[in-house]
Design a protein around this motif. Structure first.
Motif, PDB file in Angstrom:
ATOM      1  N   ALA A 128     -42.961 123.969 -43.247  1.00 39.46           N
ATOM      2  CA  ALA A 128     -43.957 123.009 -42.756  1.00 39.46           C
ATOM      3  C   ALA A 128     -44.108 121.761 -43.644  1.00 39.46           C
ATOM      4  CB  ALA A 128     -45.298 123.695 -42.553  1.00 39.46           C
ATOM      5  N   PRO A 129     -44.278 121.905 -44.960  1.00 39.04           N
ATOM      6  CA  PRO A 129     -44.453 120.678 -45.766  1.00 39.04           C
ATOM      7  C   PRO A 129     -43.239 119.751 -45.671  1.00 39.04           C
ATOM      8  CG  PRO A 129     -44.979 122.635 -47.059  1.00 39.04           C
ATOM      9  CD  PRO A 129     -44.366 123.117 -45.788  1.00 39.04           C
ATOM     10  N   ALA A 130     -42.048 120.338 -45.721  1.00 38.98           N
ATOM     11  CA  ALA A 130     -40.833 119.514 -45.648  1.00 38.98           C
ATOM     12  C   ALA A 130     -40.769 118.778 -44.316  1.00 38.98           C
ATOM     13  CB  ALA A 130     -39.592 120.384 -45.848  1.00 38.98           C
ATOM     14  N   MET A 131     -41.097 119.500 -43.230  1.00 36.35           N
ATOM     15  CA  MET A 131     -41.031 118.874 -41.911  1.00 36.35           C
ATOM     16  C   MET A 131     -42.127 117.817 -41.755  1.00 36.35           C
ATOM     17  SD  MET A 131     -38.398 120.068 -40.573  1.00 36.35           S
ATOM     18  CE  MET A 131     -37.550 120.670 -42.016  1.00 36.35           C
ATOM     19  N   ALA A 132     -43.290 118.082 -42.356  1.00 38.76           N
ATOM     20  CA  ALA A 132     -44.363 117.082 -42.302  1.00 38.76           C
ATOM     21  C   ALA A 132     -43.894 115.786 -42.957  1.00 38.76           C
ATOM     22  CB  ALA A 132     -45.606 117.620 -43.010  1.00 38.76           C
ATOM     23  N   GLY A 133     -43.200 115.905 -44.080  1.00 39.63           N
ATOM     24  CA  GLY A 133     -42.674 114.725 -44.765  1.00 39.63           C
ATOM     25  C   GLY A 133     -41.696 113.964 -43.894  1.00 39.63           C
ATOM     26  N   ILE A 134     -40.803 114.701 -43.236  1.00 38.72           N
ATOM     27  CA  ILE A 134     -39.796 114.042 -42.400  1.00 38.72           C
ATOM     28  C   ILE A 134     -40.451 113.379 -41.183  1.00 38.72           C
ATOM     29  CG2 ILE A 134     -37.786 114.444 -40.920  1.00 38.72           C
ATOM     30  CD1 ILE A 134     -36.968 116.653 -42.894  1.00 38.72           C
ATOM     31  N   LEU A 135     -41.404 114.093 -40.565  1.00 34.69           N
ATOM     32  CA  LEU A 135     -42.084 113.528 -39.396  1.00 34.69           C
ATOM     33  C   LEU A 135     -42.830 112.248 -39.770  1.00 34.69           C
ATOM     34  CD1 LEU A 135     -43.591 116.554 -37.440  1.00 34.69           C
ATOM     35  CD2 LEU A 135     -41.985 114.825 -36.594  1.00 34.69           C
ATOM     36  N   THR A 136     -43.537 112.296 -40.892  1.00 37.89           N
ATOM     37  CA  THR A 136     -44.378 111.158 -41.280  1.00 37.89           C
ATOM     38  C   THR A 136     -43.564 109.971 -41.771  1.00 37.89           C
ATOM     39  OG1 THR A 136     -45.858 112.861 -42.086  1.00 37.89           O
ATOM     40  CG2 THR A 136     -46.480 110.588 -42.542  1.00 37.89           C
ATOM     41  N   PHE A 137     -42.504 110.247 -42.533  1.00 35.70           N
ATOM     42  CA  PHE A 137     -41.833 109.139 -43.217  1.00 35.70           C
ATOM     43  C   PHE A 137     -40.441 108.809 -42.686  1.00 35.70           C
ATOM     44  CE2 PHE A 137     -44.943 110.749 -46.325  1.00 35.70           C
ATOM     45  CZ  PHE A 137     -45.722 109.619 -46.374  1.00 35.70           C
TER      46      PHE A 137
ATOM     47  N   ILE B 279     -40.721  98.911 -43.085  1.00 38.47           N
ATOM     48  CA  ILE B 279     -41.829  98.150 -42.476  1.00 38.47           C
ATOM     49  C   ILE B 279     -42.886  99.090 -41.881  1.00 38.47           C
ATOM     50  CG2 ILE B 279     -42.448  96.500 -40.662  1.00 38.47           C
ATOM     51  CD1 ILE B 279     -39.787  95.077 -41.199  1.00 38.47           C
ATOM     52  N   PRO B 280     -42.494 100.023 -40.988  1.00 39.23           N
ATOM     53  CA  PRO B 280     -43.505 100.939 -40.461  1.00 39.23           C
ATOM     54  C   PRO B 280     -44.177 101.792 -41.539  1.00 39.23           C
ATOM     55  CG  PRO B 280     -41.389 101.252 -39.351  1.00 39.23           C
ATOM     56  CD  PRO B 280     -41.183 100.204 -40.354  1.00 39.23           C
ATOM     57  N   VAL B 281     -43.424 102.245 -42.528  1.00 37.14           N
ATOM     58  CA  VAL B 281     -44.038 103.065 -43.576  1.00 37.14           C
ATOM     59  C   VAL B 281     -45.067 102.245 -44.352  1.00 37.14           C
ATOM     60  CG1 VAL B 281     -43.620 104.322 -45.731  1.00 37.14           C
ATOM     61  CG2 VAL B 281     -42.101 104.676 -43.793  1.00 37.14           C
ATOM     62  N   TYR B 282     -44.746 100.990 -44.603  1.00 37.44           N
ATOM     63  CA  TYR B 282     -45.709 100.125 -45.305  1.00 37.44           C
ATOM     64  C   TYR B 282     -47.001  99.991 -44.493  1.00 37.44           C
ATOM     65  CZ  TYR B 282     -47.780  96.112 -47.638  1.00 37.44           C
ATOM     66  OH  TYR B 282     -48.641  95.297 -48.308  1.00 37.44           O
ATOM     67  N   LEU B 283     -46.858  99.736 -43.194  1.00 34.68           N
ATOM     68  CA  LEU B 283     -48.044  99.572 -42.347  1.00 34.68           C
ATOM     69  C   LEU B 283     -48.868 100.856 -42.314  1.00 34.68           C
ATOM     70  CD1 LEU B 283     -46.507  97.567 -39.365  1.00 34.68           C
ATOM     71  CD2 LEU B 283     -47.885  96.689 -41.265  1.00 34.68           C
ATOM     72  N   LEU B 284     -48.165 101.997 -42.249  1.00 32.53           N
ATOM     73  CA  LEU B 284     -48.842 103.296 -42.224  1.00 32.53           C
ATOM     74  C   LEU B 284     -49.640 103.510 -43.505  1.00 32.53           C
ATOM     75  CD1 LEU B 284     -48.951 106.130 -40.725  1.00 32.53           C
ATOM     76  CD2 LEU B 284     -47.156 106.811 -42.310  1.00 32.53           C
ATOM     77  N   LEU B 285     -49.002 103.268 -44.637  1.00 27.74           N
ATOM     78  CA  LEU B 285     -49.668 103.501 -45.923  1.00 27.74           C
ATOM     79  C   LEU B 285     -50.785 102.489 -46.157  1.00 27.74           C
ATOM     80  CD1 LEU B 285     -46.510 104.427 -47.991  1.00 27.74           C
ATOM     81  CD2 LEU B 285     -48.334 105.960 -47.279  1.00 27.74           C
ATOM     82  N   ALA B 286     -50.619 101.303 -45.565  1.00 29.88           N
ATOM     83  CA  ALA B 286     -51.697 100.321 -45.647  1.00 29.88           C
ATOM     84  C   ALA B 286     -52.909 100.824 -44.861  1.00 29.88           C
ATOM     85  CB  ALA B 286     -51.232  98.970 -45.122  1.00 29.88           C
ATOM     86  N   ASP B 287     -52.650 101.437 -43.698  1.00 31.55           N
ATOM     87  CA  ASP B 287     -53.731 102.019 -42.905  1.00 31.55           C
ATOM     88  C   ASP B 287     -54.459 103.109 -43.682  1.00 31.55           C
ATOM     89  OD1 ASP B 287     -53.507 100.472 -40.728  1.00 31.55           O
ATOM     90  OD2 ASP B 287     -52.326 101.876 -39.525  1.00 31.55           O
ATOM     91  N   TRP B 288     -53.694 103.844 -44.467  1.00 28.33           N
ATOM     92  CA  TRP B 288     -54.309 104.916 -45.257  1.00 28.33           C
ATOM     93  C   TRP B 288     -54.985 104.384 -46.513  1.00 28.33           C
ATOM     94  CZ3 TRP B 288     -49.934 109.214 -45.283  1.00 28.33           C
ATOM     95  CH2 TRP B 288     -49.765 109.667 -43.962  1.00 28.33           C
ATOM     96  N   GLY B 289     -54.887 103.074 -46.724  1.00 29.91           N
ATOM     97  CA  GLY B 289     -55.527 102.464 -47.881  1.00 29.91           C
ATOM     98  C   GLY B 289     -54.870 102.779 -49.209  1.00 29.91           C
ATOM     99  N   LEU B 290     -53.566 103.030 -49.180  1.00 27.62           N
ATOM    100  CA  LEU B 290     -52.898 103.466 -50.412  1.00 27.62           C
ATOM    101  C   LEU B 290     -52.068 102.376 -51.087  1.00 27.62           C
ATOM    102  CD1 LEU B 290     -51.617 106.994 -49.311  1.00 27.62           C
ATOM    103  CD2 LEU B 290     -53.569 106.458 -50.760  1.00 27.62           C
ATOM    104  N   ILE B 291     -52.052 101.173 -50.481  1.00 25.67           N
ATOM    105  CA  ILE B 291     -51.091 100.179 -50.932  1.00 25.67           C
ATOM    106  C   ILE B 291     -51.289  99.759 -52.390  1.00 25.67           C
ATOM    107  CG2 ILE B 291     -50.524  97.712 -50.598  1.00 25.67           C
ATOM    108  CD1 ILE B 291     -48.951  99.833 -48.892  1.00 25.67           C
ATOM    109  N   ARG B 292     -52.500  99.827 -52.880  1.00 27.79           N
ATOM    110  CA  ARG B 292     -52.707  99.428 -54.272  1.00 27.79           C
ATOM    111  C   ARG B 292     -52.588 100.584 -55.274  1.00 27.79           C
ATOM    112  NH1 ARG B 292     -53.595  94.309 -54.208  1.00 27.79           N
ATOM    113  NH2 ARG B 292     -54.131  93.476 -52.166  1.00 27.79           N
ATOM    114  N   THR B 293     -52.055 101.709 -54.809  1.00 23.89           N
ATOM    115  CA  THR B 293     -51.864 102.850 -55.712  1.00 23.89           C
ATOM    116  C   THR B 293     -50.367 103.132 -55.885  1.00 23.89           C
ATOM    117  OG1 THR B 293     -51.786 104.501 -53.954  1.00 23.89           O
ATOM    118  CG2 THR B 293     -53.965 103.864 -54.750  1.00 23.89           C
TER     119      THR B 293
END
Lengths: 292, 276
Positions: free
Chosen positions: A17-26, B125-139
């Motif tokens: 699950a954690p590995a797949m969560a990483g792949i899905l999200t990123f 680009i999408p990952v940046y926008l996502l992490l910006a939504d999560w408020g993490l860009i300055r970390t």
């Protein structure tokens, strides 16, 4: 007891699950989001103002000169780097084929550029290619050859970047090819020696065909890698002079804040190219496995 | 006579090989030499090979050219966190892929394969926008969590786990060992070479990474060494190459030390990975 079997059944899913969560999200979600963005005129400051524009971004891409320029540069870079690296790495591997101490040391040495950060490599070469005080022009001058502008002229900039990339890659690919060469059974060479076959004949009739699966493999890997080129360009030339070294990823990068939808559409184009190359890669991979 | 000729050719070969080796190492030697020269020496023709008196000051000046303590700290935190996080996530996943069969396994394995193939240059680009939504860009998080799943590591480790004899696992299970104990006591110790390979590969690629921190950060306080050194080029102008090279030597140093100790493992890691 019933609990135990339920746990047994879900355990593998919990473990991945954690590995797949990483792949899905990123990886997977971003791929979808990138495609979505490519149909929008995206407003970074005020998202409510983002507008669906159908295929406008794509239409723009394929009618704009600077995109074709970036694509063309990437193609020239890729063909140059892949062809030169392939030939030089193959020659190096053949030369260092025998398993001796010296060869091992030299291989370890020529591999160093590959593990050093591209930032360092780029900066060192930037200094060596500096037109007025750099080492390379000093060398050319002392040999009586007219100095070059290297990275500062649009005629030589892309070639200069290619030289650095090839220099960095040779050690790595020579290593992979020499691993392939060592896997060729010695008995085949012994048989050829009995037949008094010439060295050229042995190379073209025996060695090359036997390592060709690995060479194809490397060819595809290198092509994919070259298509993503960015760092070296960003540090050494900033895409210039006159867009002479702007590559596809550099192009995407330069629009990442000013025109996200357009950058996304260019990103989707890159994804399609890499997808195609990956498809070829896996076709080759399955065939290679089939052979063994 | 014949023997003499043979030796002659052999020595020529040795000399040519050493020359080739130098061709790949020379730029780094030149970097070190420049790092110890005065500005005047760097501008002279013919070039000065060995500085008259080593200018250690250049290193001090380079390190004062930016908040390098912060850059170095960030690089260490980022690289260290990535490796720890990857190991925590990768080991159970590789174990499940190696030792269980379950519904959807090919699909999940295919997803891992996809993660291996899709480059960060496509997703940034999408990952940046996502992490910006999560408020993490300055970390520092944007430079860590996107790398939590190491697909290459899962493949390599799975391969190792599959080679561990089933009898060993069965006998441990007879002793009522829990799954956790099994992984901790048998799987991990027996796949140490693979784990070392993965850790080294991860260290080298993230320590050296330039693209990802470049697109994820917009303030100095969260940047790693690679960006700091690259920024010297702007702050030192285009003439102070001795200072830039001194900074550069600081960036290359740790990698060369690690390489000196683990060159065989590192070389193996790169040959395995196929893709960098």
């Amino acid at each position: 007891m019933a609990n135990r079997t339920t746990w047994d059944r879900i355990r593998p899913y919990v473990m991945i699950a954690p590995a797949m969560a990483g792949i899905l999200t990123f990886v997977i979600y971003p791929m979808g989001y990138l495609i979505y963005l490519s149909f929008y005129k995206y407003n970074l400051m005020n998202r409510a103002k983002s507008k669906y524009v159908e295929f406008d971004n794509y239409k723009q891409i394929f009618t704009r000169g600077d995109f074709y320029k970036a694509l063309g540069n990437t193609l020239v870079y890729t063909v140059g780097v892949v062809a030169l690296t392939m030939i030089l790495a193959l020659l190096t591997a053949l030369w260092l084929k025998r398993n001796t101490r010296l060869n091992a040391i030299i291989q370890g040495g020529i591999f160093i550029p590959h593990i050093v950060s591209i930032v360092s490599v780029s900066l060192v070469w930037l200094w060596m290619m500096e037109p007025s005080h750099g080492m390379l022009n000093a060398l050319l001058r002392s040999l009586g050859i007219p100095p070059s502008h290297w990275l500062q002229s649009s005629r030589t900039a892309l070639v200069s970047v290619i030289i650095v990339a090839v220099w960095q890659a040779i050690g790595y690919y020579a290593l992979i090819i020499s691993a392939a060469l060592r896997n060729v059974s010695p008995s085949i060479y012994e048989a050829a020696a009995l037949d008094n076959a010439s060295r050229a004949k042995v190379f073209f009739r025996i060695t090359l065909p036997l390592i060709s699966p690995q060479l194809f493999f490397i060819l595809v890997i290198m092509t994919i890698g070259s298509f993503k080129v960015f760092d070296i360009v960003q540090i050494m030339t900033g895409g210039g002079p006159n867009d002479a070294t702007t590559t596809l990823v550099y192009y995407i990068y330069s629009y990442r804040t000013t025109n996200i939808g357009y950058a996304a559409a260019s990103g989707v184009t890159l994804m399609a190219i890499i997808g195609l190359l990956t498809f070829v890669y896996f076709r080759l991979l399955s065939r290679k496995v089939h052979y063994q | 006579m014949k023997r003499m000729e043979f030796n002659y050719g052999r020595w020529l070969g040795v000399i040519l090989k050493i020359a080739m080796g130098l061709f790949f190492i020379f730029p780094f030697l030149w970097m070190l030499s420049t790092a110890l020269q005065t500005l005047k020496e760097t501008l002279s023709f013919p070039p000065v090979w060995i500085p008259a008196s080593p200018q250690w000051d250049n290193f001090v000046r380079a390190m004062n050219g930016g908040p390098f303590a912060i850059y170095a700290k960030n690089s260490l935190i980022i690289t260290g966190s990535i490796i720890v996080l990857q190991f925590l996530i990768m080991i159970p996943a590789a174990y499940a892929f190696a030792k269980y069969s379950f519904v959807g396994k090919p699909l999940f394995f295919g997803m891992t394969l996809l993660a291996f193939m899709i480059p960060t240059q496509v997703t940034f680009i999408p990952v940046y926008l996502l992490l910006a939504d999560w408020g993490l860009i300055r970390t520092l998080w944007p430079q860590i969590i996107p790398f939590m799943t190491n697909a290459f590591g899962i493949f390599l480790l799975r391969q190792y786990f599959m080679q561990i004899p089933q009898e060993l696992i069965e006998s441990a299970k007879l002793d009522n060992a829990t799954e956790f104990k099994l992984i901790w006591r048998i799987m991990i110790p027996m796949s140490r070479p693979a784990l070392a390979t993965i850790a080294l590969f991860s260290f080298v690629s993230h320590w050296n990474d330039y693209f990802w921190p470049l697109v994820m950060t917009d303030s100095v306080s969260i940047r790693p060494l690679t960006l700091g050194i690259a920024a010297l080029k702007e702050t030192e102008g285009i003439t102070n190459w001795h200072v830039i090279m001194a900074g550069n030597a600081v960036l290359v140093g740790p990698i060369l030390v690690v390489y000196a100790f683990f060159s065989r493992q590192i070389v193996r890691a790169f040959v395995y990975s196929g893709i960098k």
